[in-house]
Enzyme design. Structure first.
Site, PDB file in Angstrom:
ATOM      1  CG  ASN A  12     -79.073-100.284 -17.550  1.00  0.00           C
ATOM      2  OD1 ASN A  12     -79.007 -99.809 -16.413  1.00  0.00           O
ATOM      3  ND2 ASN A  12     -78.907 -99.553 -18.643  1.00  0.00           N
ATOM      4  CB  THR A 213     -69.627 -94.931 -34.412  1.00  0.00           C
ATOM      5  OG1 THR A 213     -70.593 -94.332 -33.553  1.00  0.00           O
ATOM      6  CG2 THR A 213     -68.443 -95.398 -33.580  1.00  0.00           C
ATOM      7  CG  ASP A 240     -81.139-106.622 -30.896  1.00  0.00           C
ATOM      8  OD1 ASP A 240     -80.963-105.380 -30.863  1.00  0.00           O
ATOM      9  OD2 ASP A 240     -81.564-107.280 -29.934  1.00  0.00           O
ATOM     10  CB  ALA A 243     -74.970-103.784 -27.042  1.00  0.00           C
ATOM     11  CB  ALA A 244     -73.879-102.365 -32.799  1.00  0.00           C
ATOM     12  N   GLY A 245     -72.573-100.411 -30.719  1.00  0.00           N
ATOM     13  CA  GLY A 245     -71.582 -99.376 -30.392  1.00  0.00           C
ATOM     14  C   GLY A 245     -70.740 -99.765 -29.190  1.00  0.00           C
ATOM     15  CG  ASP A 246     -72.524-100.269 -25.477  1.00  0.00           C
ATOM     16  OD1 ASP A 246     -72.142 -99.082 -25.472  1.00  0.00           O
ATOM     17  OD2 ASP A 246     -73.665-100.619 -25.132  1.00  0.00           O
ATOM     18  NE  ARG A 279     -73.023-114.079 -32.968  1.00  0.00           N
ATOM     19  CZ  ARG A 279     -71.745-114.195 -32.637  1.00  0.00           C
ATOM     20  NH1 ARG A 279     -71.294-113.666 -31.527  1.00  0.00           N
ATOM     21  NH2 ARG A 279     -70.918-114.848 -33.416  1.00  0.00           N
ATOM     22  N   GLY A 281     -79.898-109.214 -28.705  1.00  0.00           N
ATOM     23  CA  GLY A 281     -79.530-108.840 -27.349  1.00  0.00           C
ATOM     24  C   GLY A 281     -78.264-108.013 -27.258  1.00  0.00           C
TER      25      GLY A 281
HETATM   26  O1  RIB Z   1     -75.979 -99.375 -25.544  1.00  0.00           O
HETATM   27  C1  RIB Z   1     -76.956-100.364 -25.348  1.00  0.00           C
HETATM   28  C2  RIB Z   1     -77.475-100.326 -23.941  1.00  0.00           C
HETATM   29  O2  RIB Z   1     -78.163 -99.126 -23.743  1.00  0.00           O
HETATM   30  C3  RIB Z   1     -78.480-101.398 -23.613  1.00  0.00           C
HETATM   31  O3  RIB Z   1     -77.878-102.605 -23.189  1.00  0.00           O
HETATM   32  C4  RIB Z   1     -79.336-100.759 -22.540  1.00  0.00           C
HETATM   33  O4  RIB Z   1     -79.095-101.246 -21.266  1.00  0.00           O
HETATM   34  C5  RIB Z   1     -79.004 -99.275 -22.629  1.00  0.00           C
HETATM   35  O5  RIB Z   1     -78.298 -98.852 -21.556  1.00  0.00           O
END
Ligand code: RIB
Length: 312
Positions: A12, A213, A240, A243-246, A279, A281
């Site tokens: 995305n 988590t 922010d 995306a911490a989980g990712d 950070r 984003g």
């Molecule tokens: O997990 C975070 C992501 O969820 C964001 O980057 C956004 O694109 C959504 O898919």
């Protein structure tokens, strides 16, 4: 040993507005900044894993619009192999994100090209078979996720599923998963249990290993035949949390793919996630391996005060 990781998932372009306080329904607020950042749960996990030292390939789709080239370029810049990334006719996936002053967010995802990945394309199964670990999330059509999980099981590839966005799942998919990484809300959606320990125990009927988590409370690791282990998070000032989980899952896949014991892998992944929440984003916030190692050994401060809002 280098972890070989395939990611079948979403890409995305994140359209991020920073606001002091998120607007209520019917309200208009003035933001302080706007950024476009490559994101998507699949792409985020791919970039996080590559920065953490994995050998990573991405399977998915971007659109033939202006965002598609940027998403592809971001993967390439991070060292992710894009041989499995197709270009679909129409718009790329977008995520419309509001981040408030506490670092919390609200997100609307419009799938775009991600919706075209309803199965495997020629060559995708070979790409999955070339990896040791397949990372899956739920921002692709469920049929596509299932096809990936079936291919991974057929080739003895370890499957890690992040069941986000939360939704009920067919038992067939869960039985194809080797490690499930839900947050508390997702675990409750899958099991009906609000208590993470009870949810993890219920999930072990279908999945051999589960990591729930818990945000600031860290993570709970449960495996069949073993006592559950709680691994603390690293306290940081959140700028922010997107995306911490990712970031956590990408780093965890690398560490466990290198054969590290799970408690050690989880602590390392927690360090990566802590660095990312300091950070702004999604992909823009992810640390590289040296940063994670330095932070783990106490050689680096996770969230330098000069970073964050002024860096936006
Ligand atoms: O997990 C975070 C992501 O969820 C964001 O980057 C956004 O694109 C959504 O898919």
């Amino acid at each position: 040993m280098t972890a070989r990781i395939a990611v079948l998932g979403s890409c995305n372009m994140d359209l991020v507005a920073y606001v002091p306080t998120a607007p209520r329904r019917g309200e208009t607020v003035t933001g302080t900044a706007f950024r476009t950042v490559p994101g998507g749960k699949g792409m985020n996990q791919a970039i996080a894993a590559a920065r953490a030292g994995g050998d990573v390939l991405m399977i998915g789709a971007v659109g033939d619009d202006g965002f598609g080239g940027g998403l592809r370029a971001a993967l390439t810049a991070a060292g992710v192999d894009t041989a499995g990334l197709r270009t679909a006719t129409g718009p790329s996936g977008t995520a419309h994100i509001v981040v408030d002053d506490d670092g919390g967010n609200a997100i609307v995802v419009v799938p775009g090209a991600n919706g075209s990945v309803a199965g495997l394309a020629p060559g995708d199964e070979d790409l999955i078979a070339s990896a040791d670990t397949l990372l899956l999330q739920l921002e692709l059509p469920l049929d596509g996720v299932l096809a990936g999980a079936r291919a991974a099981r057929a080739h003895g590839v370890r499957t890690v599923l992040t069941p986000a966005p939360a939704r009920p799942l067919p038992e067939e998919l869960l039985r194809l998963v080797d490690l499930l990484v839900p947050n508390e809300h997702e675990a409750q959606t899958l099991t009906g249990h609000a208590d993470p320990g009870a949810a993890a125990r219920a999930l072990l009927d279908l999945v051999p290993e589960v990591v729930v988590t818990l945000g600031e409370a860290g993570s709970l690791y449960a495996a069949r035949g073993a006592e559950p282990v709680t691994v603390p998070a690293v306290p940081v000032r959140a700028v922010d949390t997107t995306a911490a989980g990712d970031t956590f899952t990408g780093a965890l896949a690398v560490a466990s793919g290198e054969g590290r014991p799970m408690p050690d892998a989880l602590a390392w992944a927690a360090a990566a996630a802590a660095l990312s929440v300091g950070r702004p984003g999604a992909s823009s916030s992810m640390p590289d391996r040296a940063e994670i190692d330095a932070f783990r050994t106490g050689a680096a401060h996770p969230v330098p005060e000069h970073e964050g809002r002024t860096a936006r």
